[in-house]
Write an enzyme that holds these catalytic residues in place. Structure first.
Site, PDB file in Angstrom:
ATOM      1  N   ASP A  14      -7.599  17.053 -37.958  1.00  0.00           N
ATOM      2  CA  ASP A  14      -7.734  17.638 -36.618  1.00  0.00           C
ATOM      3  C   ASP A  14      -7.678  19.166 -36.639  1.00  0.00           C
ATOM      4  O   ASP A  14      -7.221  19.784 -35.683  1.00  0.00           O
ATOM      5  CB  ASP A  14      -6.646  17.107 -35.660  1.00  0.00           C
ATOM      6  CG  ASP A  14      -6.578  15.605 -35.661  1.00  0.00           C
ATOM      7  OD1 ASP A  14      -7.653  14.984 -35.616  1.00  0.00           O
ATOM      8  OD2 ASP A  14      -5.459  15.054 -35.723  1.00  0.00           O
ATOM      9  N   LYS A  17     -12.634  20.815 -37.936  1.00  0.00           N
ATOM     10  CA  LYS A  17     -13.711  20.793 -38.934  1.00  0.00           C
ATOM     11  C   LYS A  17     -15.073  20.564 -38.284  1.00  0.00           C
ATOM     12  O   LYS A  17     -16.059  21.154 -38.704  1.00  0.00           O
ATOM     13  CB  LYS A  17     -13.464  19.679 -39.957  1.00  0.00           C
ATOM     14  CG  LYS A  17     -12.242  19.903 -40.812  1.00  0.00           C
ATOM     15  CD  LYS A  17     -12.018  18.749 -41.751  1.00  0.00           C
ATOM     16  CE  LYS A  17     -11.654  17.465 -41.061  1.00  0.00           C
ATOM     17  NZ  LYS A  17     -10.348  17.417 -40.401  1.00  0.00           N
ATOM     18  N   GLY A  41     -12.195  11.838 -36.019  1.00  0.00           N
ATOM     19  CA  GLY A  41     -12.716  12.180 -34.700  1.00  0.00           C
ATOM     20  C   GLY A  41     -13.015  13.654 -34.651  1.00  0.00           C
ATOM     21  O   GLY A  41     -12.144  14.472 -34.910  1.00  0.00           O
ATOM     22  N   HIS A  42     -14.260  13.995 -34.389  1.00  0.00           N
ATOM     23  CA  HIS A  42     -14.652  15.390 -34.265  1.00  0.00           C
ATOM     24  C   HIS A  42     -15.115  15.627 -32.843  1.00  0.00           C
ATOM     25  O   HIS A  42     -15.959  14.890 -32.354  1.00  0.00           O
ATOM     26  CB  HIS A  42     -15.837  15.701 -35.189  1.00  0.00           C
ATOM     27  CG  HIS A  42     -15.469  15.740 -36.627  1.00  0.00           C
ATOM     28  ND1 HIS A  42     -16.401  15.663 -37.624  1.00  0.00           N
ATOM     29  CD2 HIS A  42     -14.277  15.880 -37.231  1.00  0.00           C
ATOM     30  CE1 HIS A  42     -15.792  15.734 -38.786  1.00  0.00           C
ATOM     31  NE2 HIS A  42     -14.504  15.861 -38.578  1.00  0.00           N
ATOM     32  N   THR A  43     -14.563  16.638 -32.221  1.00  0.00           N
ATOM     33  CA  THR A  43     -15.076  16.977 -30.900  1.00  0.00           C
ATOM     34  C   THR A  43     -15.948  18.206 -31.039  1.00  0.00           C
ATOM     35  O   THR A  43     -15.537  19.207 -31.623  1.00  0.00           O
ATOM     36  CB  THR A  43     -13.916  17.288 -29.922  1.00  0.00           C
ATOM     37  OG1 THR A  43     -12.972  16.235 -30.047  1.00  0.00           O
ATOM     38  CG2 THR A  43     -14.395  17.375 -28.498  1.00  0.00           C
ATOM     39  N   GLN A 223     -10.410  13.936 -41.895  1.00  0.00           N
ATOM     40  CA  GLN A 223      -8.956  14.027 -42.151  1.00  0.00           C
ATOM     41  C   GLN A 223      -8.600  15.374 -42.810  1.00  0.00           C
ATOM     42  O   GLN A 223      -9.319  16.335 -42.621  1.00  0.00           O
ATOM     43  CB  GLN A 223      -8.479  12.860 -43.026  1.00  0.00           C
ATOM     44  CG  GLN A 223      -8.533  11.501 -42.344  1.00  0.00           C
ATOM     45  CD  GLN A 223      -9.831  10.769 -42.559  1.00  0.00           C
ATOM     46  OE1 GLN A 223     -10.400  10.786 -43.630  1.00  0.00           O
ATOM     47  NE2 GLN A 223     -10.322  10.105 -41.541  1.00  0.00           N
ATOM     48  N   PRO A 303      -0.511  11.908 -28.327  1.00  0.00           N
ATOM     49  CA  PRO A 303      -0.123  13.323 -28.371  1.00  0.00           C
ATOM     50  C   PRO A 303       0.158  13.723 -29.821  1.00  0.00           C
ATOM     51  O   PRO A 303       0.795  12.965 -30.554  1.00  0.00           O
ATOM     52  CB  PRO A 303       1.158  13.404 -27.539  1.00  0.00           C
ATOM     53  CG  PRO A 303       1.494  12.020 -27.142  1.00  0.00           C
ATOM     54  CD  PRO A 303       0.421  11.074 -27.583  1.00  0.00           C
TER      55      PRO A 303
HETATM   56  P1  IMP Z   1      -5.770   5.430 -41.220  1.00  0.00           P
HETATM   57  O1  IMP Z   1      -6.699   6.425 -41.805  1.00  0.00           O
HETATM   58  O2  IMP Z   1      -6.249   4.857 -39.900  1.00  0.00           O
HETATM   59  O3  IMP Z   1      -5.360   4.366 -42.200  1.00  0.00           O
HETATM   60  O4  IMP Z   1      -4.407   6.199 -40.851  1.00  0.00           O
HETATM   61  C1  IMP Z   1      -3.561   6.753 -41.849  1.00  0.00           C
HETATM   62  C2  IMP Z   1      -2.969   8.076 -41.381  1.00  0.00           C
HETATM   63  O5  IMP Z   1      -3.989   9.053 -41.322  1.00  0.00           O
HETATM   64  C3  IMP Z   1      -2.363   8.040 -39.989  1.00  0.00           C
HETATM   65  O6  IMP Z   1      -1.251   8.915 -39.954  1.00  0.00           O
HETATM   66  C4  IMP Z   1      -3.464   8.564 -39.100  1.00  0.00           C
HETATM   67  O7  IMP Z   1      -2.965   9.125 -37.908  1.00  0.00           O
HETATM   68  C5  IMP Z   1      -4.049   9.618 -40.021  1.00  0.00           C
HETATM   69  N1  IMP Z   1      -5.452   9.927 -39.758  1.00  0.00           N
HETATM   70  C6  IMP Z   1      -6.538   9.218 -40.112  1.00  0.00           C
HETATM   71  N2  IMP Z   1      -7.661   9.848 -39.726  1.00  0.00           N
HETATM   72  C7  IMP Z   1      -7.288  10.977 -39.145  1.00  0.00           C
HETATM   73  C8  IMP Z   1      -8.016  12.076 -38.592  1.00  0.00           C
HETATM   74  O8  IMP Z   1      -9.252  12.134 -38.573  1.00  0.00           O
HETATM   75  N3  IMP Z   1      -7.252  13.083 -38.071  1.00  0.00           N
HETATM   76  C9  IMP Z   1      -5.904  13.070 -38.125  1.00  0.00           C
HETATM   77  N4  IMP Z   1      -5.197  12.088 -38.640  1.00  0.00           N
HETATM   78  C10 IMP Z   1      -5.879  11.043 -39.155  1.00  0.00           C
END
Ligand code: IMP
Length: 428
Positions: A14, A17, A41-43, A223, A303
């Protein structure tokens, strides 16, 4: 000459990117997503219109750009169709999308397993996005996975699903969870395959062609480094590696092909989900940052936890990724704060340490050691050059450079495409 740029998150995701990818994509020929799935998630904001992308690369808005979903991704077809239909309903109908035949498919039982595994972990739950990402990568590693290319062959698809359910259904049954019917899933996913057929190709070859013709390729990270399964805060991480090092493997190019790595860094730190976060704090300032920075998950709406900038993790990210320039995002969110802190090292059991400890329980006990900087009160959202920034804001950026050893090459002062200042000419 930088033909290939990797955009990588330096924190816990977040970082913004998508915005930088979109900003650089204007000059790119190809934009690639190499790992993860719709957990990302990209906004992207274009002329006051907001778009949330989860699977599709950010070059999708430009009809001249080839958008590649590479072999390292895990793709949930339903989510992909939803994303395509939202884009098309909003006028984005002229685009180029290519999906690797080697990418893995997220199956309905992966979502159920994700939920089950999280519940079994109790208060040690990772806080996943529950999109089935971890179980999809687990099946990839245990060779029960279904690849995108498999969706085109009905009989073998059914066989593979049956084989996977041979072990998954008994597990689900044991925990009184819904079990799955292989025939129904095979029918459904074969239909998905037909719908995806025109996008499916060997994207490694496509990228090789682009490299051979010296086209500009942008690898868009999902991520962040601290969520890396190898170098992040394991076990509170995602199930793939979102680092620059994973890009060649996850997209089928040679390691030497990468010329620049831009580390996308929020001017402060956020994290969603569980896990250690040394600079996290909760008071009226963090609440203000959360509101001004709209710090709620794009994928889950949760949040986000808020903390000061942590240069220990930034140095870690620099080393792991070979970062050549930093892009500081959401700088405008800090305007109006009297003081701004930067974490420069940690105290661990009475010792000063300068690196991220490998053991997560050690990381939990790390206490941040801060340098404090005076803030600025000016509105910087219309700034178009470094020189226009208030002196204290300039000093904040200089401090980041000093503690990370990397130049700030881009900074962002608002959500719009126009509110991005590049101090280096990328792709030129
Ligand atoms: P998963 O990728 O759904 O298995 O989640 C594993 C961890 O990565 C969790 O703490 C999620 O909140 C975090 N996470 C996965 N994708 C993102 C992202 O795009 N942004 C921020 N955190 C992420």
């Amino acid at each position: 000459m930088d033909h290939t740029i990797v955009v990588v998150g330096t924190q816990w995701g977040d970082e913004g990117k998508g915005k930088i990818t979109d900003f650089l994509a204007r000059k790119a020929d190809v934009v690639v997503r190499s790992q993860g799935g719709n957990n990302a998630g990209h906004t992207i904001q274009i002329d006051k219109q907001k778009f949330a992308l989860h699977l599709i690369p950010s070059g999708i808005f430009n009809p001249n750009i080839k958008n590649v979903m590479a072999n390292g991704m895990v793709i949930y077809p339903k989510a992909l169709f939803e994303e395509i239909s939202i884009l098309e309903s909003r006028g984005i109908t002229n685009y180029q999308l290519y999906i690797s035949d080697r990418a893995q498919v997220v199956m309905p039982y992966h979502l159920e397993l994700d939920d089950l595994m999280e519940s079994l972990k109790g208060d040690q739950a990772v806080g996943t996005t529950k999109k089935g990402i971890g179980p999809a990568y687990t099946d990839k590693a245990s060779r029960f996975g279904i690849r995108i290319g498999d969706l085109l062959y009905k009989e073998s698809l059914l066989e593979s699903i049956k084989m996977a359910l041979n072990y998954i259904n008994p597990v689900l049954k044991t925990f009184n969870r819904e079990t799955f019917n292989a025939d129904l899933i095979a029918d459904e996913y074969f239909e998905y395959g037909l719908k995806l057929k025109s996008y499916i190709t060997d994207t490694s070859l496509l990228l090789q062609d682009a490299l051979d013709y010296h086209q500009k390729i942008l690898f868009e990270g999902a991520q962040g480094t601290m969520l890396c399964i190898e170098h992040g805060t394991y076990p509170f991480v995602t199930s793939s590696s979102p680092t620059a090092a994973s890009v060649p493997l996850a997209s089928g190019i040679a390691p030497q092909a990468i010329s620049e790595v831009i580390g996308i860094t929020k001017a402060y730190t956020t994290r969603v989900g569980g896990g250690a976060f040394p600079t996290e704090f909760e008071d009226e300032i963090s609440a203000l940052i959360r509101e001004v920075g709209h710090e709620y998950g794009t994928t889950t709406g949760r949040p986000r936890r808020i903390g000061w900038l942590d240069t220990v993790i930034l140095r870690h990210a620099r080393r792991i990724n070979g970062i050549t320039g930093l892009s500081i995002m959401l700088l405008d969110v800090l305007s109006g704060l009297k003081q701004i802190k930067i974490c420069i090292s940690y105290e661990l059991d009475g010792r000063i340490i300068h690196n991220v400890p490998g053991n997560y329980r050690d990381f939990l006990r790390c206490k941040p050691i801060y340098s404090t900087y005076p803030g600025w009160s000016e509105d910087i959202s219309n700034v178009t050059s470094f020189e226009e920034l208030p002196k204290n804001c300039q000093n904040y950026l200089f401090a980041i450079e000093e503690f990370t050893g990397v130049k700030v090459t881009i900074f962002s002062v608002g959500p719009d495409r126009k509110q991005t200042v590049s101090l280096k000419r990328y792709f030129e």
